[in-house]
Every structure is written in C-alpha cells, then in structure tokens.
Design a protein around this motif. Structure first.
Motif, short mmCIF file in Angstrom:
data_model
loop_
_atom_site.label_atom_id
_atom_site.label_comp_id
_atom_site.label_asym_id
_atom_site.label_seq_id
_atom_site.Cartn_x
_atom_site.Cartn_y
_atom_site.Cartn_z
N LEU A 1 2.28 -0.57 2.80
CA LEU A 1 1.25 -0.76 1.75
C LEU A 1 0.56 0.48 1.93
O LEU A 1 -0.25 1.07 1.29
CB LEU A 1 0.15 -1.97 2.35
N ASN A 2 0.61 1.20 3.45
CA ASN A 2 -0.23 2.37 3.65
C ASN A 2 0.32 3.41 2.83
O ASN A 2 -0.36 4.19 2.29
CB ASN A 2 -0.23 2.82 5.15
N THR A 3 1.65 3.56 2.90
CA THR A 3 2.57 4.54 2.23
C THR A 3 2.22 4.27 0.56
O THR A 3 1.79 5.25 -0.14
CB THR A 3 3.83 4.40 2.47
N THR A 4 2.18 3.19 0.26
CA THR A 4 1.98 2.80 -1.18
C THR A 4 0.36 3.50 -1.51
O THR A 4 0.30 3.79 -2.77
CB THR A 4 2.01 1.34 -1.62
N ILE A 5 -0.83 3.13 -0.90
CA ILE A 5 -1.73 3.66 -1.08
C ILE A 5 -1.91 5.15 -0.99
O ILE A 5 -2.30 5.67 -2.02
CB ILE A 5 -2.63 3.06 0.10
N GLU A 6 -1.13 5.79 -0.37
CA GLU A 6 -1.07 7.37 -0.31
C GLU A 6 -0.39 7.98 -1.63
O GLU A 6 -0.87 8.69 -2.22
CB GLU A 6 -0.39 8.02 1.13
N GLU A 7 0.69 7.04 -2.00
CA GLU A 7 1.46 7.54 -3.21
C GLU A 7 0.61 7.28 -4.33
O GLU A 7 0.52 8.14 -5.30
CB GLU A 7 2.75 6.74 -3.34
N CYS A 8 -0.04 6.09 -4.40
CA CYS A 8 -1.29 5.85 -5.68
C CYS A 8 -2.04 6.85 -5.93
O CYS A 8 -2.51 7.16 -6.95
CB CYS A 8 -1.45 4.15 -5.50
N THR A 9 -2.76 7.00 -4.67
CA THR A 9 -3.88 8.04 -4.68
C THR A 9 -3.27 9.36 -5.51
O THR A 9 -4.08 9.80 -6.26
CB THR A 9 -4.60 8.25 -3.43
N ALA A 10 -2.27 9.78 -4.77
CA ALA A 10 -1.68 10.83 -5.22
C ALA A 10 -1.35 11.17 -6.77
O ALA A 10 -1.52 11.95 -7.58
CB ALA A 10 -0.39 11.44 -4.40
N SER A 11 -0.84 10.00 -7.43
CA SER A 11 -0.52 9.88 -8.82
C SER A 11 -1.91 9.77 -9.63
O SER A 11 -1.87 10.40 -10.63
CB SER A 11 0.26 8.62 -8.78
N VAL B 1 -15.79 -4.50 -7.59
CA VAL B 1 -16.33 -3.44 -8.28
C VAL B 1 -17.00 -2.46 -7.19
O VAL B 1 -16.96 -1.24 -7.51
CB VAL B 1 -17.12 -4.01 -9.39
N THR B 2 -17.75 -3.11 -6.28
CA THR B 2 -18.70 -2.27 -5.41
C THR B 2 -18.04 -2.00 -4.08
O THR B 2 -18.64 -1.61 -3.16
CB THR B 2 -20.06 -2.88 -5.02
N SER B 3 -16.70 -2.58 -3.90
CA SER B 3 -15.99 -2.29 -2.77
C SER B 3 -15.28 -1.02 -2.59
O SER B 3 -15.42 -0.18 -3.75
CB SER B 3 -14.91 -3.57 -2.66
N ARG B 4 -15.08 -0.62 -1.27
CA ARG B 4 -14.35 0.69 -1.23
C ARG B 4 -12.83 0.40 -1.40
O ARG B 4 -12.35 -0.43 -0.94
CB ARG B 4 -14.74 1.31 0.11
N CYS B 5 -12.22 1.57 -2.14
CA CYS B 5 -10.94 1.38 -2.06
C CYS B 5 -10.11 1.74 -0.85
O CYS B 5 -10.55 2.53 -0.11
CB CYS B 5 -10.42 2.49 -3.20
N PRO B 6 -9.11 1.42 -0.71
CA PRO B 6 -8.20 1.51 0.68
C PRO B 6 -7.77 2.90 0.68
O PRO B 6 -7.49 3.35 -0.28
CB PRO B 6 -6.98 0.58 0.67
N ILE B 7 -8.01 3.41 1.73
CA ILE B 7 -7.24 5.01 1.77
C ILE B 7 -6.21 4.89 2.98
O ILE B 7 -5.85 3.79 3.88
CB ILE B 7 -8.53 5.98 2.41
N PHE B 8 -5.30 5.92 2.85
CA PHE B 8 -4.30 6.07 3.75
C PHE B 8 -4.85 6.35 5.25
O PHE B 8 -5.76 7.00 5.44
CB PHE B 8 -3.55 7.43 3.42
N SER B 9 -4.23 5.88 6.03
CA SER B 9 -4.46 5.87 7.70
C SER B 9 -3.44 5.84 8.50
O SER B 9 -2.59 5.12 8.25
CB SER B 9 -5.28 4.76 8.12
N LYS B 10 -3.39 6.85 9.33
CA LYS B 10 -2.23 7.23 10.26
C LYS B 10 -2.06 5.95 11.16
O LYS B 10 -0.94 5.75 11.86
CB LYS B 10 -2.34 8.36 10.98
N GLN B 11 -3.13 5.21 11.37
CA GLN B 11 -3.17 3.88 12.30
C GLN B 11 -2.19 3.10 11.78
O GLN B 11 -1.42 2.37 12.57
CB GLN B 11 -4.63 3.51 12.23
N PHE B 12 -1.97 3.04 10.61
CA PHE B 12 -0.85 2.02 9.95
C PHE B 12 0.50 2.35 9.83
O PHE B 12 1.45 1.80 9.41
CB PHE B 12 -1.58 1.53 8.77
#
Length: 922
Positions: A645-655, A751-762
């Motif tokens: 999921l962490n990788t998917t978050i990184e890839e989706c954000t870049a896209s 709507v008002t929540s924060r979007c997940p971000i990539f984290s090295k922790q995961f």
C-alpha cells in the motif's frame, strides 16, 4: 481581539453544525452493510451532508496554501453531456485530492450566458407563442431571457452535483452577474484607451440565421461536394472576346468590381488594364494584376468581390476598388443584385446559373470538393460580409501570451498541446468582438449625434466627451461571449476591485479543459490575465481527450451515438461512471466509450462493497480489547500489505502530480482488487478465525482495518460516495471494537481527512520481493490443478526445486503455501529431480511439481483422456468441414458463421489442454 473572537466563534459554530449533521446521518446507518450496494441512497445522503456541512466552501487563509481551479463555465442553456462529465470528473479528482493534502481548496463554479445560444433558445420559446423579439423590443426581450435563466439556468449545476462535483457552490458566478459585468466594462475601456480595441469596416464572418458577426474561431469548416462554375466575362471593346473566370459562389459575382490575374501569367499580361463587362448586370470591370492570384487555380483569372470575400477585400484595398454589398443580413439578395433582389442567396445561385446558361456565359461546370464555413451554433453556411465591427488588436497581447509559455509561466499537460497554442498565437488575426444580438454585455460605447465622436465609459454617460453634447446613443451591439469568458479566472474573484479573494486565490493553479477551446478560451485567458492583472491566470493547463463512440466517431445527435451520463449515473451509480470514465482516459488521448464500459466501474464498487462486508463482519467481537500495535513485530503478510500500500501511495501520488489520472486509477484498481482482496483477505482469513491466539487475531483485525481505511482515503477523490459510506461505517465499527485505525488527520468525513502519504516506516523490500515468488508458486499449483481437472477440494502433494544461488527463504512460508494451494505435503530443496508421475510448472529458475500418484490412476486417466481427445477432434473436424464450405459461409447468417468460428476456437483450446494432461501422465 474582537475579530479573532468572532472568527473562532464562527468556526466553532460550523464544527458544531458538522457534528450534529454527522450524528443525524450516522444514526441512519445499519449495523451491518446491506448485501447489495445501492448507489442512489448513498449518493443523495452524502452529497447533502457534504454541502450542508460547508466542506466545499473556502475562505482566504494566511495559514494554508491555496489551490484553485475555475470551472470551464458550461452554457446556461446546457445539460450534462459526456464531455462535461469527463472534464468535471478530472477537476473533482484534483480538488478532492488537494483538499485531502491540506491545501485551502477553491473550486470556483459558474455558468456562461452563452449569448447567441441562449438568445436562440428564448427566441424559439417566444416563437412557439407567435411572438418575435422585435415585437416586444430589446428591454422586454432581455427580461424574458432573465426569466428563462432563473427557471432553467441552474439545470446543469444540479446535474454536476449528481456527478459528485465538490465546487464551492456558495461562490457560484454567472458571466452576466453585476460584478462580472463591471469587469467586462473595465477591460473594454482600458483596452480601448490603450489603442487595443478599435472599430472599423472590414470583412468578417456573418451568420445569416443568427444575424451576427462571428470570430474566425467560431466558424466550423466542413468539406462539401460542390461545383466550380467557369463563367465568360466579355471585353467591353470586343464582346466576342472574353476571359473565363472560375467561382464556387456564382451569386456573389453580382458584387464583382474587377477581375484579377497574376502579373507573371503570360496568358493575361496583354489584358491588364482592359475593361470587361459583368454578365447579366453589365457593370464595367477593370482587369488588375495581383500577386495573390494563383495561375494554377481554375483558369488563373479570379473575380474580385471585396464585399463578399476576405481575399477579394484585401485585393480591393490594394487596388482602391469599391465594395458593393449585394446581400442583406438575412442572406437575401438586395437592390444591388438587380432582378434577383429579394431572393434567398441559394435560390439566386440556381436562377443566376440558369440565366448564365441561357445567355451562353457558362463555359463549363466542374464538380469540386471544397471547405465551407458554418456557424458553430446553428450550422448555417456563413457569409464573408463587409461590415462595421469592433475588434481587439491581438498581436501585442499574443506576444505576451507566447512569452508566458516559453518561460514556463504556463505549462501544458500533455506537452504537445503547447505547440497548438503557440501556433495559433503566432498566426493570430485581430478578434472581431461585436455581435449583433441583444443578449450579452452591451458594448460600453456611445456615439455623439452632433460631432460623431465615440465615448467609452464603465458607467452610463450623459454627454459627449469631445463636444459635451447630450445627444448620445449607446452602441446596439453586445460583446462576444468569449470576451467575458476570457476574464473568468479573475472576474469571479472580484476584479477590478482589490478583494481578499483576488489577492489570495489568483493566479489559479490548474485549468482543465478540452482541446477544442485552446483558441477560444485558454489563449485569451492568458492574454487578458497578463494585460489586466499583470499575472498569468493559471500555471498548469491539462488538456484531456474527446469522448468518442466505440467506433471512434464523435458523439452527436444526428448519429444517435451519444451516451447520456445522467442515465448512466441512474443505472450504474456516479462512482461507477466516474471510475470507468477515468480509467479509460489515457493521458490526453481521445476516449472510446460505450455503455458496457461502465460495468467495469460498477463491478469495482461492488467488489469494494463486498470486501467491506467481509471486513466489518470480521472486526466485530463480543468482548473487544485494546492491544499495542507494533509494525516491526507483525507477521510477514501484514508487513507485506503495509509495504504494498505504501508503494501504491507513492506511485499514485507521482501519477497525479503528472496529471496521469488513468495510471493512478489503474494502480489503485490493481492494489484494491488483486493485492488486497484476492490475496491479503484470503491469506489472513485463518488468523481472523483463530480464537486461540488473541493477540495475533487482533493484529490481523487492526492491519485489515488500517489498510482498508487508507485504501478508502486513496480512492476517495475517484469514487467519493461509496468510500465515504464505507469509511464512516469503518470508523464506527473500529471504535466500538477498540481498533486504533492509526490514520493521521482523520475527521468525520473523508472530504476533510488527510490523504495517506508515503512513509519509510512501512517500506519493506524483503516482503515485496518474496511475496511475488510465493504468489507465482501458488498460481502454478492452481494452474496444474485446473489443467489436470483436479477438484479444488482435493488436497495435493507438491515439491519445489530451487537453484543453489536462490536467495529467498521459502521454508519459513511453508504454512502459507500449503494453506493457499490446499496442500497436505510440501517438500522444498536444491535442484530436486522431477518425481515420477507428476505434473510440473516452471517459474523463472524454480520448478514446481505436483504429485499425481493416488490422485489420478495413470492408465485409467490416460484412457479417459484419449477418448475425450478423440471426441473433441471429431467435433472439430465437423466444424472445420462446415467452415471450409464456401456455400455455407456465403449463405448462412453472419451470426451463425461467427458462432461456428467461436466453437472452433474453443475446441482447439480444449484439445491443447487434454494434450497437456496426457503429456504429464506420460
């Protein structure tokens, strides 16, 4: 201090209202999700909640960075079509994503008054009551248009809401609003006083039906099968001698004032300066030499009609020729057309050609395919017309817009559209901005009856600015609709006043639009933004493709190939429409769309819903207890799903950063459907049912809830309704069962929540490398099971052989492999030999063997499969004999032939499968 108190009080009041609303909506939720997802109920409920909670509204803030999009304002006459749907889905994805990233987001909505289109609609409505606008006068007619706007003008806004558009509806604007009208007047006056607006008599495009001028960009050209008429023009001195002139529009010859030839054309050099007689009317015409004339077109001699052709107008200017208008504004011939006075232009063409034939003036008629201009609103064939109009001098404005692109103040995505933008600006012509209609921004110019001077002003004036005479009359014309649209990014924010909104939100961030209005709108907004506000109106321009039908044709009423997005929303749900549309939208490419494509989006939302039902059912406990959730101590599969999921978050954000919406959607689809649902949910089932190890079960439940919660966050900009419904159920269930979701910045609404971000922790490279190998092994065993026709319930024995340099430890994952492949025994080792009587699959440098002893009797199975093979081959022979019969293929209905061909393909697949089984039996 008082202001701060009021602001805090207002904020507290809003939060209280949001909590109250959420409690109302939350109490309506059932404890268990219904077995089937019902989009209509969910969509209505949550959109109402979002709106009433004020989530879409934005105010200038010193503590947050703004992100602003201005909606391409749809016409007030419009209804939602597939082009609107794609355009607004993309904008809403960006807006929801940026809002969840913590930006202070403003999506400015509104509609365009659409001068010609709206006037035509209201005129038709009045006509049904036998009323013409001329009968009631300008003021009464404008009142009727406003009434129509109040009654029908918000239709498309309501439809955009059905799509899920999260615009700031409290700021909705209309291009004829008082503030926007002030901006239009201010712009006109500034440009006029700077010498960038002028009035002059020039050749323009004229629509005889709408009876108004059109800009060059408002003329749509279509190829027509026409004729090239070769007409004899006799010499005055010697009527027996003539020059043959070719034309595609013989009716305009009645306005001829000369015949032109190329000065280098030896055929005509002795005739330059001679006089010809115009057929029928007998007007004397000089033969003039002009370099514009192409010796290779037609006969090399062209008629010159300055009042009815832009090229002829230019020739007329160079040779000081008069202009004779032979056609009235409605397309009928006038008194200058002689006996054809009062005839429609095309009736005149037919009659004139017949008269020319009778008088022996026709030399020949040749079929000729040529481009014909049409009005972009009513599709009437336009006329080049000599008329007194207002123009914007474009060159100085265009140069500034070109520079903005070259220095990357404005960047296009995809980049190729920058060339289209620059090409138009390089070759731009002055813009005709006056329209001879009543609905629109009336030109703020007054004419003095006494001295003839023109006075311009942002307000009404009572006396001439030159001679002080009170005898004034305002210009009757209105401005081109695109004039006010060009000011949209800053006029909607309060310009020309220096408002807090203008200072905070301008320049805007991203413009999303179709390639069809790069000229009409994008370039003009850049020009006007730089000229009026001294800043470009936006930094990024995303140009999306056009939606076509399945055959690649543009959707139109005449073809009957259109898709009504509202019908699709009603049938499949807004989320399904949104997701299907965006997943088909490859970066900037045209989209081939059919109704069946929406099934993919519906299937995806159903998959998500069913996954949620499974998850919620497995999160509930009678006596819930809290645990300390530590990712470092979690089992392998939990670390893997966190990392994936962490990788998917990184890839989706870049896209999304690169406006690659299709890529982002596909990555989320693949993670949700395949990685999470097909694999992780299956792997973790046994732990959810493990009552003996409470900590392990709780870790599994917590991982499941956290991953699903983040997935909903990630999906929300694309499918907002179902994700909101599931998120609110998830938070309620998690809270009740003491499961800490551990998702930062969450609120009562996604709507008002924060979007997940990539984290090295995961990030966990080890699990991400090993899991694909394990998946391949499981797939291989399942593939053998399928090919050998072994039932799923039958437990098998398997052997895995790996090379000496194999770096991944497989032995510690034996239990998972056995569970997922339904094995009773699994042996692994270095370079093991293939066991006798086994089936095998190769995976890279691994070999997987499934033992068949005790599962299949080799001799009995071989005999059975050989009989089956013979039956299949006999059946295939019969099918092929039929398909090789030319008589059958020619006479049978196409669907029957196609059915037989499919049978042939299916039989070939089955035969190969049986041969594979026989090979493995040995």
């Amino acid at each position: 201090m008082i202001l701060l108190y009021k602001a805090n009080a207002k904020k507290s009041s809003l939060l209280l209202k949001q909590r109250q609303l959420f409690n109302i909506f939350a109490t309506t939720m059932e404890n268990d999700l219904p077995s089937h997802y019902s989009p209509k109920e969910v969509e209505y409920k949550w959109y109402r909640f979002w709106e009433e909670s004020g989530f879409f509204h934005s105010e200038p803030s010193s503590s947050k960075k703004p992100y602003t999009i201005v909606i391409p304002p749809p016409n007030v006459t419009g209804v939602l079509h597939v082009g609107h749907a794609l355009n607004n889905i993309i904008q809403d994805i960006l807006i929801r994503w940026k809002r969840m990233q913590g930006f202070n987001v403003l999506w400015m909505p509104g509609t365009d008054h659409a001068g010609i289109a709206t006037q035509n609609v209201v005129e038709r409505e009045l006509s049904s009551k036998n009323i013409k606008r001329q009968d009631i006068g300008r003021e009464r007619f404008i009142e009727e248009v406003w009434k129509w706007k109040q009654q029908y003008g918000s239709t498309i806004i309501q439809q955009l809401k059905k799509l899920g558009s999260s615009c700031d509806w409290q700021r909705e604007r209309f291009t004829m609003d008082e503030g926007l009208s002030d901006a239009v007047k201010e712009t006109f006056v500034r440009l006029y006083r700077k010498g960038l607006i002028y009035k002059g008599k020039y050749m323009i495009n004229w629509c005889p039906r709408c009876r108004t001028a059109l800009a060059d960009d408002e003329v749509e050209h279509e190829e027509h099968e026409g004729h090239l008429w070769h007409i004899k023009y006799s010499f005055k001195e010697n009527p027996q001698q003539h020059i043959v002139v070719a034309t595609t529009r013989p009716e305009t010859m009645l306005g001829d004032v000369a015949v032109a030839v190329n000065p280098k054309d030896d055929r005509y050099k002795d005739f330059i300066g001679k006089t010809l007689l115009l057929p029928i009317l007998g007007r004397e015409l000089p033969v003039v030499a002009d370099d514009f004339v192409s010796p290779s077109f037609g006969t090399g001699a062209v008629k010159v009609t300055p009042a009815h052709d832009p090229n002829d107008f230019a020739i007329g200017m160079r040779h000081a020729l008069p202009s004779i208008v032979v056609m009235d504004e409605d397309g009928t011939m006038n008194i200058n057309a002689g006996d054809y006075n009062g005839q429609d232009r095309f009736e005149c063409r037919t009659a004139l050609v017949e008269d020319l034939k009778l008088r022996k003036h026709i030399d020949r008629i040749i079929p000729h395919k040529h481009s014909v201009g049409h009005c972009y609103r009513c599709q009437t064939v336009i006329e080049p017309y000599f008329s007194n109009q207002w123009f914007v001098k474009m060159r100085p404005l265009a140069d500034a817009a070109i520079q903005a692109s070259l220095n990357k103040s404005v960047t296009f995505y995809p980049e190729r559209w920058e060339k289209v933008y620059l090409s138009w600006l390089d070759n731009v012509r002055d813009w005709c901005i006056s329209r001879q209609i009543w609905w629109g921004h009336r030109i703020p110019a007054w004419y003095c009856y006494d001295c003839g001077a023109i006075s311009v002003s942002t307000g009404d004036i009572n006396q001439c600015t030159k001679c002080s005479s009170p005898r004034l009359k305002q210009d009757e014309d209105v401005l081109d609709t695109w004039f006010s649209s060009a000011l949209w990014p800053f006029s909607t924010l309060g310009w020309p006043k220096e408002t807090p909104e203008l200072a905070y939100y301008y320049p805007t961030s991203t413009l999303v639009t179709d390639r069809g209005i790069i000229y009409f709108w994008v370039a003009r907004m850049v020009m006007m933004g730089i000229e009026m506000v001294k800043q470009v109106p936006f930094s990024h321009v995303y140009i999306h493709g056009t939606i076509l039908d399945e055959q690649g044709r543009k959707m139109s009423k005449s073809l009957g190939n259109g898709i009504d997005p509202l019908l699709m929303i009603d049938r499949y749900g807004a989320d399904a429409v949104r997701f299907s549309t965006i997943i088909l939208t490859t970066e900037g490419q045209d989209v081939k769309l059919s109704e069946s494509k929406f099934e993919m989006g519906r299937n995806f939302t159903n998959k998500l819903w069913n996954a949620a039902r499974f998850i919620f059912m497995n999160l509930s406990e009678e006596n819930p207890e809290e645990i300390t959730y530590d990712i470092t101590t979690l089992p392998f599969e939990d670390k893997w799903i966190h990392s994936r999921l962490n990788t998917t978050i990184e890839e989706c954000t870049a896209s999304l950063d690169q406006y690659k919406f299709n890529d982002a959607a596909m990555k989320m689809y693949d993670f949700t459907w395949h990685t999470f649902c097909d694999w992780y949910l299956e792997i973790v089932k046994h732990r959810l049912n493990n009552a003996n190890n409470r900590i392990d079960k709780k870790n599994a439940q917590t991982t499941l809830a956290i991953i699903f919660g983040k997935t909903l966050h990630l999906l929300h900009p694309f499918i907002p309704f179902i994700t909101e419904e599931l998120w609110n159920n998830l938070t309620r269930i998690a809270q009740h069962n003491k499961i800490a979701l551990q998702i930062g910045g969450t609120g009562s609404s996604l709507v008002t929540s924060r979007c997940p971000i990539f984290s090295k922790q995961f990030a966990d490279d080890t699990s991400e490398h090993i899991m694909p190998v394990l998946q391949d092994i499981i797939r291989a065993i399942r593939n053998i099971r399928s090919k050998m026709d072994i039932k799923d319930k039958q437990r098998l024995k398997a052997v895995i052989s790996y090379p000496r340099d194999f770096v991944y430890g497989l032995h510690e994952h034996t239990n998972m492999l056995k569970r997922m492949a339904n094995l009773e025994e699994l042996d692994m080792g270095i370079e093991l030999q293939k066991p006798s009587h086994s089936a095998s699959e190769v995976i890279g440098n691994l070999q997987v063997f499934v033992l068949l002893a005790g599962i299949l009797d080799p001799l009995a199975e071989k005999d059975r499969q050989l009989k089956h093979l013979k039956q299949l081959e006999n059946h295939l022979t019969i099918i092929r004999r039929k398909l090789n019969n030319e008589n059958f293929v020619a006479k049978a209905p196409p669907q029957i032939v196609e059915t037989e061909r499919k049978k042939e393909d299916d039989l070939q697949v089955q035969i190969e499968k049986v041969k594979h089984i026989l090979l493995n039996i040995g």
